[in-house]
Design an enzyme around this catalytic site. Structure first.
Site, PDB file in Angstrom:
ATOM      1  N   ASP A 169       0.852  -1.189   0.000  1.00 45.40           N
ATOM      2  CA  ASP A 169       0.000   0.000   0.000  1.00 45.40           C
ATOM      3  C   ASP A 169       0.887   1.237   0.000  1.00 45.40           C
ATOM      4  OD1 ASP A 169      -2.882   1.120   0.510  1.00 45.40           O
ATOM      5  OD2 ASP A 169      -1.573   2.203   1.909  1.00 45.40           O
TER       6      ASP A 169
ATOM      7  N   ASN B 100      -3.032  13.038  -4.414  1.00 50.84           N
ATOM      8  CA  ASN B 100      -4.161  13.471  -5.240  1.00 50.84           C
ATOM      9  C   ASN B 100      -4.702  14.826  -4.814  1.00 50.84           C
ATOM     10  OD1 ASN B 100      -4.330  11.306  -7.059  1.00 50.84           O
ATOM     11  ND2 ASN B 100      -5.520  10.051  -5.636  1.00 50.84           N
TER      12      ASN B 100
ATOM     13  N   HIS C  66      -5.126  14.524  -9.600  1.00 49.91           N
ATOM     14  CA  HIS C  66      -5.231  13.111  -9.963  1.00 49.91           C
ATOM     15  C   HIS C  66      -4.289  12.725 -11.095  1.00 49.91           C
ATOM     16  CE1 HIS C  66      -8.569  11.920  -7.370  1.00 49.91           C
ATOM     17  NE2 HIS C  66      -9.054  13.139  -7.562  1.00 49.91           N
TER      18      HIS C  66
ATOM     19  N   ASP D 220      -1.926   9.571 -10.905  1.00 55.71           N
ATOM     20  CA  ASP D 220      -1.787   8.518 -11.910  1.00 55.71           C
ATOM     21  C   ASP D 220      -0.329   8.307 -12.289  1.00 55.71           C
ATOM     22  OD1 ASP D 220      -4.496   8.139 -11.930  1.00 55.71           O
ATOM     23  OD2 ASP D 220      -4.851   9.203 -13.819  1.00 55.71           O
TER      24      ASP D 220
ATOM     25  N   GLU E  21      -4.391   2.454  -4.682  1.00 54.76           N
ATOM     26  CA  GLU E  21      -2.939   2.499  -4.490  1.00 54.76           C
ATOM     27  C   GLU E  21      -2.402   1.209  -3.893  1.00 54.76           C
ATOM     28  OE1 GLU E  21      -4.780   4.495  -0.796  1.00 54.76           O
ATOM     29  OE2 GLU E  21      -5.221   4.215  -2.927  1.00 54.76           O
TER      30      GLU E  21
END
Length: 356
Positions: A226, A234, A239, A243, A269
């Site tokens: 994680d 973000n 965002h 990405d 994630e």
């Protein structure tokens, strides 16, 4: 009259040659089915020479021949080049009496051809491609039955060419369908952003591995990863930057883990890795290599100052004694412990040591 003018046009000749090329017959090896037709034409027409020929741009090429001993001749001495300019049978009873051929080297010299009869080989679009012809060293003619048989055999040549073309097209269609199916399967099994296996595909692969271990295969390890505080990326950078981090991390995983290891995007994630035939200790070392790589690798090119991320990792053993769901549950618990321990760390399941 209009048709004859068309036959002489450069555009028509271009289309005719394209039609010939579409059959992919030129310069192919000899084949029994065509050799049999030539033998039959020679036998029925009582001719020492029989040929299946195609008129190319600068040559006359023979798919099959009897009595000539060559596979092609220049176009400027070809009798068949005249035959394709008119429909049906083209018959020259005595070449020495025909002004078009009286001075032809094949007439005035070896092999001293005197008789010619050619049945047109015509594409389904009406383009003349060549002939099935018979030749003799003596002036002569064909009977009505021989003419009919010669044209029928020519039709069989074209029927076989059409069949070969249909088989090729079918094979090409099958290849295209298989490629499309593979592409659809790839899209159905991969995460569109990273190209890694998606959750469903990873579960299927994991289930296969568990089944193998239940039948005696070596145990493996399972890792759940994680990215720490990813929501902050973000929220602060957007965002698009998020990405970029996900994509760069996926690339990093491909570099760090073995080629045999199976990597998937679990969701958001979270990432999951199965390490076949690897102990928990070996998996832990791989996890630490990943965390060290993260510490030295900026994850967003445009971020100032450079953006670094950390990861929390849980590692457990994978064997045939537990179901897939149980293994995933244990790994998730170990990941949760890593987060509870302050994140940016790896928590591994304690491996059982056999007492002998």
């Amino acid at each position: 009259m209009g048709k004859q003018n068309d036959l002489c046009s450069a555009e028509y000749e271009h289309q005719r040659l394209q039609a010939l090329a579409d059959y992919r017959i030129l310069d192919t090896p000899e084949e029994p089915v065509f050799d049999d037709i030539v033998e039959l034409a020679s036998l029925i027409c009582e001719a020492p020479i029989a040929v299946i020929n195609f008129i190319d741009c600068h040559r006359q090429w023979f798919k099959s021949e009897k009595g000539l001993g060559v596979r092609e001749t220049p176009l400027d001495i070809s009798i068949c080049a005249h035959a394709i300019l008119q429909p049906g049978l083209f018959i020259v009873p005595d070449t020495t009496q025909d002004p078009r051929f009286a001075n032809n080297p094949l007439v005035t010299g070896e092999p001293y051809l005197r008789f010619y009869a050619g049945a047109l080989l015509e594409s389904r679009d009406g383009y003349p491609l060549g002939t099935l012809c018979v030749l003799d060293y003596q002036p002569r003619d064909l009977t009505q039955r021989q003419c009919f048989a010669l044209q029928t055999l020519a039709n069989q040549v074209m029927a076989h060419l059409e069949l070969m073309q249909a088989h090729r097209q079918q094979a090409e269609l099958i290849r295209e369908l298989e490629a499309t199916r593979d592409e659809l399967a790839r899209h159905a099994s991969t995460d569109p952003l990273t190209g890694l296996l998606n959750r469903r595909a990873f579960e299927q692969r994991l289930q296969q591995e568990v089944a193998l271990m239940q039948r005696g295969a070596s145990s493996s390890s399972l890792m759940l990863i994680d990215l720490d505080h990813f929501k902050t990326v973000n929220d602060t950078l957007g965002h698009k930057a998020g990405d970029e981090v996900i994509v760069r991390f996926a690339y990093m995983c491909r570099e760090v883990f073995r080629q045999a290891d199976v990597i998937g995007r679990w969701g958001g994630e979270e990432f999951v890795v199965m390490l076949p035939r690897a102990s928990v200790m070996e998996a832990e070392r791989a996890a630490e290599r990943l965390r060290q790589t993260l510490e030295s690798t900026p994850m967003v090119d445009t971020a100032t100052p450079p953006l670094y991320v950390t990861a929390s990792i849980g590692v457990c053993s994978l064997n045939g004694a537990s179901s897939m769901d149980e293994c995933l549950h244990r790994t998730d618990e170990l990941l949760y412990q890593a987060k509870e321990n302050g994140r940016n760390c790896t928590v591994c399941e304690q491996e059982k040591v056999e007492v002998r």
